[in-house]
Design a protein around this motif. Sequence first.
Motif, mmCIF file in Angstrom:
data_model
loop_
_atom_site.group_PDB
_atom_site.id
_atom_site.type_symbol
_atom_site.label_atom_id
_atom_site.label_comp_id
_atom_site.label_asym_id
_atom_site.label_seq_id
_atom_site.Cartn_x
_atom_site.Cartn_y
_atom_site.Cartn_z
ATOM 1 N N TRP A 38 -2.537 35.761 -12.754
ATOM 2 C CA TRP A 38 -1.980 34.949 -13.840
ATOM 3 C C TRP A 38 -2.500 35.422 -15.193
ATOM 4 C CZ3 TRP A 38 1.878 31.553 -13.062
ATOM 5 C CH2 TRP A 38 2.103 31.101 -11.758
ATOM 6 N N ILE A 94 3.909 31.630 -19.050
ATOM 7 C CA ILE A 94 2.482 31.400 -18.820
ATOM 8 C C ILE A 94 1.811 31.216 -20.178
ATOM 9 C CG2 ILE A 94 0.355 32.294 -17.822
ATOM 10 C CD1 ILE A 94 2.156 34.103 -16.021
ATOM 11 N N VAL A 146 -4.575 30.131 -18.819
ATOM 12 C CA VAL A 146 -5.119 30.127 -17.461
ATOM 13 C C VAL A 146 -6.579 29.711 -17.545
ATOM 14 C CG1 VAL A 146 -5.544 31.526 -15.401
ATOM 15 C CG2 VAL A 146 -3.601 32.068 -16.866
ATOM 16 N N VAL A 181 -3.067 26.865 -14.118
ATOM 17 C CA VAL A 181 -2.276 27.543 -15.137
ATOM 18 C C VAL A 181 -1.539 26.510 -15.987
ATOM 19 C CG1 VAL A 181 -0.425 29.229 -15.484
ATOM 20 C CG2 VAL A 181 -1.896 29.419 -13.493
#
Length: 189
Positions: free
Chosen positions: A121, A143, A146, A151
């Motif tokens: 991630w 995204i 993180v 996430v």
Amino acid sequence: MVNRRSFAKKFQDSTPAVSEMDPIERSELQGIISAVVEGQGLWCEEVVIGGSPGDRVLSVVIDRIDEENGVSLDTIATITQEVSGALDAQGDSIPGLGAESYTLEVSTPGTDRPLVRRHHWEKNLGRIVSVSIDDDEPTQAKIHSVDAHGVELVVITPGAKKGMPAKYAAPAHYGFEQLTNAVVQVQLK
């Protein structure tokens, strides 16, 4: 490619990358190979012996986690030569293989590898993924951040009609165990 490995699709089903493991936890074979890979400043994702007796395939998956760029073919060739040399130095006592013949296959995870571990991630921060949240239908999300527990994603809802802009939800945090089948969506510029 012979006997191509399939990656885990859920955090719960994943195993640590070789480079994530404490050196004491690594098998002898993983130790030999990861020393070469990490010596080149790369990440050793996994080491797997596959195939059948007489037709063994030693698959080594490497990656670069410190930057967006992937691993070049020249780097893969160098790693292949160095791993081959390190294994040849073992003579007829290669851990897990002994004197059995094998094919060495060094590759990268590719764009279709599901994101399951934290470093997967982190490497793809800012990218769009297709992901199932809480085993629901796959959705597109960006995204956002993180951390050690999961996430933060910005879920993207397509426009109601063709040509209408997509809607971006506020960032929401999801635990790694809530996310499955997360695959980066390649964006062409």
